[in-house]
Write a protein that holds these residues in place. Structure first.
Motif, short mmCIF file in Angstrom:
data_model
loop_
_atom_site.label_atom_id
_atom_site.label_comp_id
_atom_site.label_asym_id
_atom_site.label_seq_id
_atom_site.Cartn_x
_atom_site.Cartn_y
_atom_site.Cartn_z
N LEU A 63 23.36 65.90 46.74
CA LEU A 63 24.27 65.49 45.80
C LEU A 63 25.60 64.33 45.75
N TYR A 64 25.90 63.51 44.49
CA TYR A 64 26.75 62.44 44.19
C TYR A 64 27.26 63.02 42.47
N GLN A 65 28.56 63.65 42.46
CA GLN A 65 28.73 63.59 41.59
C GLN A 65 30.37 62.95 41.48
N TRP A 66 31.06 62.89 40.15
CA TRP A 66 32.01 61.95 39.34
C TRP A 66 33.02 63.37 40.23
N PRO A 67 34.07 63.60 40.63
CA PRO A 67 35.54 63.71 41.24
C PRO A 67 35.96 63.86 40.15
N ASN A 68 36.91 66.07 40.09
CA ASN A 68 37.59 66.06 39.00
C ASN A 68 38.94 65.34 38.55
N SER A 69 39.48 64.68 40.00
CA SER A 69 40.33 63.34 39.47
C SER A 69 39.28 61.83 39.98
N ILE A 70 40.16 60.99 38.99
CA ILE A 70 39.62 59.88 39.16
C ILE A 70 39.54 59.63 40.27
N ASP A 71 38.93 58.23 41.06
CA ASP A 71 39.28 58.08 42.24
C ASP A 71 38.98 56.28 41.75
N LEU A 72 39.86 55.00 41.82
CA LEU A 72 39.47 53.90 41.31
C LEU A 72 40.35 53.22 42.90
N SER A 73 39.47 51.61 42.87
CA SER A 73 40.01 50.99 43.87
C SER A 73 39.69 49.40 43.78
N TYR A 74 40.13 48.26 43.75
CA TYR A 74 39.60 46.95 43.66
C TYR A 74 39.54 46.77 44.95
N GLN A 75 37.47 46.38 44.93
CA GLN A 75 36.80 45.65 46.26
C GLN A 75 36.76 44.41 45.79
N PRO A 76 36.73 43.58 47.20
CA PRO A 76 36.41 41.82 47.42
C PRO A 76 34.51 42.26 46.87
N LYS A 77 33.99 41.04 46.47
CA LYS A 77 32.84 41.47 45.90
C LYS A 77 32.25 41.42 46.61
N GLY A 78 32.76 41.01 48.04
CA GLY A 78 31.91 40.94 49.17
C GLY A 78 31.70 41.87 50.03
N ASP A 132 17.58 61.24 43.08
CA ASP A 132 17.95 60.30 44.04
C ASP A 132 17.73 58.83 43.69
N MET A 133 18.62 58.20 44.00
CA MET A 133 19.08 56.88 43.89
C MET A 133 18.03 55.82 44.48
N ASN A 134 17.25 54.84 44.01
CA ASN A 134 16.89 53.62 44.07
C ASN A 134 17.78 52.31 44.64
N ILE A 135 18.08 51.90 45.52
CA ILE A 135 18.50 50.28 45.78
C ILE A 135 18.01 49.24 45.91
N ILE A 138 22.98 47.39 44.37
CA ILE A 138 23.08 47.70 43.33
C ILE A 138 22.14 49.30 43.49
N VAL A 139 22.07 50.17 42.84
CA VAL A 139 21.76 51.64 42.84
C VAL A 139 21.31 52.28 41.70
N SER A 140 20.59 52.57 41.87
CA SER A 140 19.96 53.21 40.20
C SER A 140 21.41 54.36 40.04
N SER A 141 21.63 54.21 38.14
CA SER A 141 21.90 55.02 37.62
C SER A 141 21.79 56.78 37.85
N PRO A 142 22.84 57.04 38.13
CA PRO A 142 22.49 58.91 38.81
C PRO A 142 22.31 59.47 37.69
N SER A 143 21.26 60.64 38.17
CA SER A 143 20.60 61.15 37.38
C SER A 143 20.62 63.34 37.24
N LEU A 144 21.64 63.82 35.94
CA LEU A 144 21.74 64.48 35.81
C LEU A 144 20.90 65.86 36.14
N VAL A 145 21.44 66.68 37.13
CA VAL A 145 20.57 67.58 37.82
C VAL A 145 21.17 68.91 37.43
N ASN A 146 20.96 69.92 36.73
CA ASN A 146 21.49 71.34 36.41
C ASN A 146 20.98 72.85 37.97
N ASN A 147 21.89 72.72 37.99
CA ASN A 147 21.78 73.85 39.66
C ASN A 147 20.72 75.26 38.32
#
Length: 93
Positions: free
Chosen positions: A64-79, A1-4, A84-93
């Motif tokens: 769950l959230y995971q890093w995709p196989n290919s990096i997904d980047l973009s520039y967005q306005p700060k607004g 879980d991510m805390n916001i 901030i959300v807490s860093s994801p924690s490792l989950v093993n299946n």
């Protein structure tokens, strides 16, 4: 879980600058122009360039959230950063 942590508009400018640090995990609002709606994504700030941030996005898979196989980047306005959300924690299946 991510805390916001909400991005409260009544914070001082110095406190809100804490949102914009390389390595922070954030919730970001992206407008879908064709549908005139906003979608929320989870991402890591990888670079700050003036009023924009470079974001590396996590991919949501079921509940769950995971890093995709290919990096997904973009520039967005700060607004577009909601909070901030807490860093994801490792989950093993």
């Amino acid at each position: 879980d991510m805390n916001i942590k909400p991005n409260e508009s009544d914070k001082s400018e110095d406190e809100s600058d804490d949102l914009y640090e390389v390595g922070n995990m954030v919730a970001v609002r992206i407008m879908v122009k064709r549908k005139d709606i906003a979608l929320i994504y989870m991402a890591e700030i990888t670079e700050i360039d003036g009023n924009d941030v470079c974001l590396k996005y996590l991919q949501r898979t079921r509940n769950l959230y995971q890093w995709p196989n290919s990096i997904d980047l973009s520039y967005q306005p700060k607004g577009d950063i909601i909070c901030i959300v807490s860093s994801p924690s490792l989950v093993n299946n």
